[in-house]
Design a protein around this motif. Sequence first.
Motif, PDB file in Angstrom:
ATOM      1  N   PRO A  38      40.533 -34.338 -13.081  1.00 58.83           N
ATOM      2  CA  PRO A  38      40.587 -33.655 -14.382  1.00 58.83           C
ATOM      3  C   PRO A  38      40.237 -34.623 -15.506  1.00 58.83           C
ATOM      4  N   GLU A  39      39.746 -34.095 -16.588  1.00 58.19           N
ATOM      5  CA  GLU A  39      39.255 -34.935 -17.677  1.00 58.19           C
ATOM      6  C   GLU A  39      40.312 -35.884 -18.216  1.00 58.19           C
ATOM      7  N   GLY A  40      41.576 -35.453 -18.248  1.00 58.39           N
ATOM      8  CA  GLY A  40      42.629 -36.277 -18.821  1.00 58.39           C
ATOM      9  C   GLY A  40      43.373 -37.155 -17.831  1.00 58.39           C
ATOM     10  N   ALA A  41      42.872 -37.310 -16.611  1.00 54.97           N
ATOM     11  CA  ALA A  41      43.561 -38.114 -15.598  1.00 54.97           C
ATOM     12  C   ALA A  41      43.680 -39.568 -16.049  1.00 54.97           C
ATOM     13  N   THR A  42      44.857 -40.154 -15.857  1.00 47.27           N
ATOM     14  CA  THR A  42      45.087 -41.548 -16.245  1.00 47.27           C
ATOM     15  C   THR A  42      44.693 -42.485 -15.109  1.00 47.27           C
ATOM     16  N   ASP A  43      44.589 -43.771 -15.432  1.00 47.59           N
ATOM     17  CA  ASP A  43      44.265 -44.763 -14.405  1.00 47.59           C
ATOM     18  C   ASP A  43      45.327 -44.772 -13.304  1.00 47.59           C
ATOM     19  N   ASN A  44      46.589 -44.633 -13.690  1.00 51.04           N
ATOM     20  CA  ASN A  44      47.664 -44.627 -12.692  1.00 51.04           C
ATOM     21  C   ASN A  44      47.538 -43.433 -11.757  1.00 51.04           C
ATOM     22  N   GLN A  45      47.191 -42.275 -12.293  1.00 52.26           N
ATOM     23  CA  GLN A  45      47.019 -41.089 -11.458  1.00 52.26           C
ATOM     24  C   GLN A  45      45.828 -41.249 -10.513  1.00 52.26           C
ATOM     25  N   ILE A  46      44.746 -41.813 -11.024  1.00 57.37           N
ATOM     26  CA  ILE A  46      43.565 -42.047 -10.193  1.00 57.37           C
ATOM     27  C   ILE A  46      43.889 -43.019  -9.062  1.00 57.37           C
ATOM     28  N   ASN A  47      44.571 -44.113  -9.390  1.00 55.62           N
ATOM     29  CA  ASN A  47      44.919 -45.094  -8.359  1.00 55.62           C
ATOM     30  C   ASN A  47      45.868 -44.504  -7.324  1.00 55.62           C
ATOM     31  N   ALA A  48      46.748 -43.607  -7.759  1.00 59.65           N
ATOM     32  CA  ALA A  48      47.683 -42.980  -6.816  1.00 59.65           C
ATOM     33  C   ALA A  48      46.932 -42.125  -5.796  1.00 59.65           C
ATOM     34  N   VAL A  49      45.912 -41.401  -6.271  1.00 60.68           N
ATOM     35  CA  VAL A  49      45.101 -40.585  -5.350  1.00 60.68           C
ATOM     36  C   VAL A  49      44.386 -41.484  -4.353  1.00 60.68           C
ATOM     37  N   LEU A  50      43.782 -42.568  -4.832  1.00 64.93           N
ATOM     38  CA  LEU A  50      43.058 -43.472  -3.954  1.00 64.93           C
ATOM     39  C   LEU A  50      43.983 -44.116  -2.928  1.00 64.93           C
ATOM     40  N   ASP A  51      45.179 -44.495  -3.367  1.00 64.90           N
ATOM     41  CA  ASP A  51      46.123 -45.120  -2.438  1.00 64.90           C
ATOM     42  C   ASP A  51      46.579 -44.140  -1.363  1.00 64.90           C
ATOM     43  N   ARG A  52      46.762 -42.876  -1.727  1.00 66.41           N
ATOM     44  CA  ARG A  52      47.175 -41.884  -0.736  1.00 66.41           C
ATOM     45  C   ARG A  52      46.090 -41.673   0.314  1.00 66.41           C
ATOM     46  N   ARG A  53      44.834 -41.821  -0.091  1.00 67.53           N
ATOM     47  CA  ARG A  53      43.714 -41.569   0.828  1.00 67.53           C
ATOM     48  C   ARG A  53      43.079 -42.870   1.324  1.00 67.53           C
ATOM     49  N   ARG A  54      43.837 -43.956   1.302  1.00 66.59           N
ATOM     50  CA  ARG A  54      43.292 -45.261   1.662  1.00 66.59           C
ATOM     51  C   ARG A  54      42.663 -45.263   3.060  1.00 66.59           C
ATOM     52  N   ALA A  55      43.367 -44.728   4.036  1.00 63.18           N
ATOM     53  CA  ALA A  55      42.855 -44.735   5.411  1.00 63.18           C
ATOM     54  C   ALA A  55      41.550 -43.954   5.501  1.00 63.18           C
ATOM     55  N   TRP A  56      41.487 -42.803   4.830  1.00 60.90           N
ATOM     56  CA  TRP A  56      40.265 -41.988   4.835  1.00 60.90           C
ATOM     57  C   TRP A  56      39.121 -42.755   4.203  1.00 60.90           C
ATOM     58  N   ILE A  57      39.377 -43.450   3.108  1.00 59.56           N
ATOM     59  CA  ILE A  57      38.334 -44.198   2.408  1.00 59.56           C
ATOM     60  C   ILE A  57      37.766 -45.292   3.307  1.00 59.56           C
ATOM     61  N   ILE A  58      38.646 -46.061   3.951  1.00 55.32           N
ATOM     62  CA  ILE A  58      38.198 -47.152   4.817  1.00 55.32           C
ATOM     63  C   ILE A  58      37.356 -46.600   5.966  1.00 55.32           C
ATOM     64  N   GLU A  59      37.835 -45.545   6.604  1.00 53.94           N
ATOM     65  CA  GLU A  59      37.117 -44.950   7.728  1.00 53.94           C
ATOM     66  C   GLU A  59      35.759 -44.407   7.293  1.00 53.94           C
ATOM     67  N   THR A  60      35.730 -43.748   6.133  1.00 56.12           N
ATOM     68  CA  THR A  60      34.482 -43.153   5.639  1.00 56.12           C
ATOM     69  C   THR A  60      33.453 -44.218   5.308  1.00 56.12           C
ATOM     70  N   VAL A  61      33.863 -45.264   4.615  1.00 56.61           N
ATOM     71  CA  VAL A  61      32.937 -46.330   4.238  1.00 56.61           C
ATOM     72  C   VAL A  61      32.388 -47.035   5.477  1.00 56.61           C
ATOM     73  N   GLN A  62      33.224 -47.304   6.466  1.00 56.08           N
ATOM     74  CA  GLN A  62      32.758 -47.931   7.701  1.00 56.08           C
ATOM     75  C   GLN A  62      31.749 -47.041   8.417  1.00 56.08           C
ATOM     76  N   HIS A  63      32.040 -45.737   8.426  1.00 59.53           N
ATOM     77  CA  HIS A  63      31.148 -44.780   9.076  1.00 59.53           C
ATOM     78  C   HIS A  63      29.784 -44.767   8.393  1.00 59.53           C
ATOM     79  N   MET A  64      29.773 -44.800   7.065  1.00 56.82           N
ATOM     80  CA  MET A  64      28.514 -44.779   6.328  1.00 56.82           C
ATOM     81  C   MET A  64      27.728 -46.065   6.556  1.00 56.82           C
ATOM     82  N   GLN A  65      28.429 -47.199   6.673  1.00 59.58           N
ATOM     83  CA  GLN A  65      27.741 -48.467   6.929  1.00 59.58           C
ATOM     84  C   GLN A  65      27.086 -48.460   8.304  1.00 59.58           C
ATOM     85  N   GLU A  66      27.762 -47.864   9.293  1.00 55.24           N
ATOM     86  CA  GLU A  66      27.189 -47.768  10.632  1.00 55.24           C
ATOM     87  C   GLU A  66      25.939 -46.889  10.631  1.00 55.24           C
ATOM     88  N   ARG A  67      25.998 -45.810   9.859  1.00 57.35           N
ATOM     89  CA  ARG A  67      24.836 -44.920   9.783  1.00 57.35           C
ATOM     90  C   ARG A  67      23.670 -45.606   9.082  1.00 57.35           C
TER      91      ARG A  67
END
Length: 247
Positions: A38-67
Amino acid sequence: MAVYRIGERQIEYTLRRSPRARKASLSVTPQSFELLVPEGATDNQINAVLDRRRAWIIETVQHMQERAKAQTRVYQFVTGAKIPYRGRMTKLSIEPFDGSLVEINFRNGFQIRRPRDLSPESSDAIIESTLRLWLKRRVRDDARDFVRRLGARHGLKPRGVQIKDQKHMWGSCGLDRQINLNWHLIFAPKPVLEYAVVHEMCHLKHRNHEPEFWDLVARVQPDWKERKDWLDKNEHLLGWERVEASV
């Protein structure tokens, strides 16, 4: 580009703010991932989303590098070389002629005529540049045809279509109602390109990826899931990397 840090590792991603977004959502792009908030999302809220999805992010980035490692490599633009085109590998046939500019035609493969006096040192770069331009024009013409044929029928009328060399997304739809498409979509089967156009046209009515958006996509293109699946599974095939031959 924004940066997400995991230990000493830095992962670039696209951060997009939208006044229409009700909640944060993550999606994969050709070489990275995108976080829509959302337009008004704070840095803390953004970081919280990223931290919750940390495992997904790592797996996705590795998968893209392999491709990325599996991407088509072209060492020289000579007869017999192959590049992807509309979902399959396609041969090049190159012959010299007495003209002054590189000419390209397609008939069950690429027929490329290059000026006879073109030096070997510059031949590859000039052929590649001309071929890219030819492909960009083809994807532009296809996309505009899809807009004319499907847009009017469903009340989806963008202001225009532009073809871009986008590194982190297949397409976008601006608030100015301009649709932008990644030219690498010319390497996918034509129905997949059509899906990308439909996807962006549907953003003219729904700026997020809520159920209403996908309902509209399904009304315009009932088999959109199969086309999207192909794109998700084969994104590493969409393009080439020119590699200088080692001496």
